[in-house]
Write a protein that holds these residues in place. Structure first.
Motif, PDB file in Angstrom:
ATOM      1  N   ASP A   1      -0.902 -40.696   1.758  1.00 50.68           N
ATOM      2  CA  ASP A   1       0.252 -41.282   1.081  1.00 50.68           C
ATOM      3  C   ASP A   1       0.082 -41.095  -0.429  1.00 50.68           C
ATOM      4  N   HIS A   2       1.157 -41.288  -1.180  1.00 44.26           N
ATOM      5  CA  HIS A   2       0.973 -41.262  -2.636  1.00 44.26           C
ATOM      6  C   HIS A   2       1.685 -42.469  -3.224  1.00 44.26           C
ATOM      7  N   PRO A   3       1.093 -43.620  -3.039  1.00 42.70           N
ATOM      8  CA  PRO A   3       1.779 -44.856  -3.431  1.00 42.70           C
ATOM      9  C   PRO A   3       1.964 -44.966  -4.940  1.00 42.70           C
TER      10      PRO A   3
ATOM     11  N   GLU B   1       6.350 -34.711  -0.674  1.00 41.07           N
ATOM     12  CA  GLU B   1       6.166 -36.020  -1.314  1.00 41.07           C
ATOM     13  C   GLU B   1       4.996 -36.788  -0.705  1.00 41.07           C
ATOM     14  N   VAL B   2       3.870 -36.099  -0.654  1.00 45.36           N
ATOM     15  CA  VAL B   2       2.622 -36.688  -0.154  1.00 45.36           C
ATOM     16  C   VAL B   2       1.499 -36.275  -1.104  1.00 45.36           C
TER      17      VAL B   2
ATOM     18  N   ARG C   1       3.068 -35.031   6.613  1.00 47.65           N
ATOM     19  CA  ARG C   1       3.185 -36.492   6.683  1.00 47.65           C
ATOM     20  C   ARG C   1       1.810 -37.122   6.553  1.00 47.65           C
ATOM     21  N   PRO C   2       1.722 -38.277   5.891  1.00 46.70           N
ATOM     22  CA  PRO C   2       0.424 -38.956   5.762  1.00 46.70           C
ATOM     23  C   PRO C   2      -0.242 -39.093   7.124  1.00 46.70           C
TER      24      PRO C   2
END
Lengths: 324, 324
Positions: free
Chosen positions: A297-299, A236-237, A161-162
């Protein structure tokens, strides 16, 4: 029965006599109610589950018998499978082994291979509970590891997690350094050359990470950036690694890098087969683990792995069949 | 990613894309809480134990790709491992697979191999939960089977007692008949030739035998006399087989035997790879099982297997590395 005296081959000994020799005198751990010698073995799974993983090593692709002794090959085959169990937060309890070799293989070398497997399995208290010995044109060693989670939830790759800390235990870059030394015929740096033949996974630390609340974990088998890429995709990070925090690994291979004129950052970031454990923690990592980066995060973009916030342009790690 | 269209090779697809393709769309059984895609899989072991066995198949030694389709190879690899679990009185629940192949292998053929494995695993409701795909000079398929004993005591080879009935379920001699037909280029007898490529173990009958009180059991992988020899040695008994009671098997291959001018008794008594189950029972065997002989004492001599009370002078069965 011709035994395994000097020069006796598998073809001369015969399958069943060789198997008797490989199995004789081995002591199984208490959680193996039935070991080799029947159609299958029986392993206790105290918490009602077993963890299972398999790896195959092919002669001249994953090992060379002019570099490695059979004992080394046996240790490596067990170590890399055990590392997969550790990477789930478990402990390896038992192994089964498939071994293909030409009939002209010296029987004593097959015994040496099995001795190496038992040597490594003893490091974690596991047993080798069964196998298959077949004839083939070159050595292929296929190991399946079973493991115990001790009632814990398996630590997968998808829980990072971020904000989590990325931490590592074990070594990076040593196996790749050793490979380059062997390949270039350098006879110094014994320890690094040994590490290429026999990795030293940090046995027991998978369980430690799981107990400490690791949110994701894997072992560094393909290369740090490639393996962190698996965590980043599954979770998904994004993951950012700091080169400054890898100084110990860079330093450990710097002298070897200078001799073969290599960029040791590539060895540390992209070199596989050391089987360090890398995990993410929402809090401080457990004692002995080193912080090496941060989950981000991977915005709006692809999950990815960066080094000091920029993409790395070297090789991320090993992939079978790649032509390069 | 180039997919698995016509002619695309493993080298072109790349390891990770091929693995994605092999894993996609497979449905795991309920006792597999964690399937492929992480460092290891997790399998439920409801009674706190797992049964485990492994077998390795080498191209041109255990199969030929000009006789077998990749689908056939996949089925055979799963079937022979499942039979080992059945032979302990268990049921296969999960498999892991190591697969070595050259980079020029057509990706669609690897998919066909995996499809064959899933086809066979579906016959017993099991899942393929993990694997390793590596580059090697020829195909090597290594399968490890895990199984569930359902709370029962494993049926070993060492429990046969004088007076027990020897009984069998499944076929004998078909695989060897098929082999001789292929080898001689005979294009009749499709069913026998198919049986050499894909055996039909009697799934579920291992559990039936265990519930009915089987005192010993094994699957016929090396050849009936060789495999009964393993029971005789482990149990310290002799076993006598009656040729009259094998009439159904002898008849089933008689026409093929006539075409290649072979002694079909040798196929039925010494031919392996049909993976019938043979077991000993203190009482009548369960429905569907055929009595084929009797367990005898071995006063003062070696445990041994006889046919109608006399030693058999043909080949008892398969042994790796044997030169003959």
């Amino acid at each position: 029965m011709t035994g395994d005296g000097p020069g006796v081959t598998l073809a001369e000994s015969g399958e069943f006599a060789v198997i008797d020799r490989l199995v004789a005198g081995r002591r199984q751990p208490p959680w193996v109610p039935l070991g080799p010698g029947d159609d299958a073995a029986v392993i206790a799974c105290p918490d009602g589950r077993t963890v299972v993983s398999t790896d195959m090593l092919v002669e001249d692709r994953h090992f060379r018998l002019d570099w490695s002794s059979p004992h080394d090959v046996g240790r490596k085959a067990i170590a890399q499978n055990a590392a997969d169990i550790e990477a789930m937060g478990g402990r390896a309890t038992a192994f089964v082994v498939g071994f293909a070799a030409p009939g002209h293989t010296i029987t004593a070398h097959a015994v040496d291979l099995a001795d190496g497997m038992w040597h490594e399995a003893d490091l974690m208290g596991a047993g080798i509970v069964g196998g298959d010995l077949v004839s083939g044109p070159q050595w292929v060693v296929s190991v399946t590891a079973l493991g115990d989670l001790g009632g814990r939830t398996p630590v997968r790759r998808n829980g990072a997690r971020p904000g989590d800390v990325v931490a590592l235990i074990g070594d990076l870059g040593r196996s790749h350094a050793g490979y380059e030394l062997w390949r270039n015929g350098i006879e110094q740096f014994d320890e690094l050359r040994r590490r290429h033949l026999v990795p030293h996974p940090p046995y027991g630390q998978g369980e430690v990470a799981a107990r400490t609340g690791a949110t994701s974990m894997t072992d560094v088998s393909d290369g740090l950036l490639a393996d962190l890429g698996h965590i980043a995709s599954a979770s998904e990070v994004s993951v950012d690694v700091s080169l400054d925090l890898l100084a110990a690994d860079l330093d450990a291979v710097a002298a070897a890098g200078a001799v073969v004129n290599a960029d040791v950052r590539q060895w540390v970031l992209g070199g596989g087969e050391d089987h360090a454990l890398v995990a993410t923690f929402p809090t401080d990592p457990p004692p002995g683990w080193r912080r090496i980066g941060r989950v981000l995060d991977h915005p709006g973009s692809q999950p990815r792995v960066t080094v000091d916030r920029v993409p790395w342009h070297g090789t991320a790690g090993w992939e079978s069949f790649r032509v390069d």
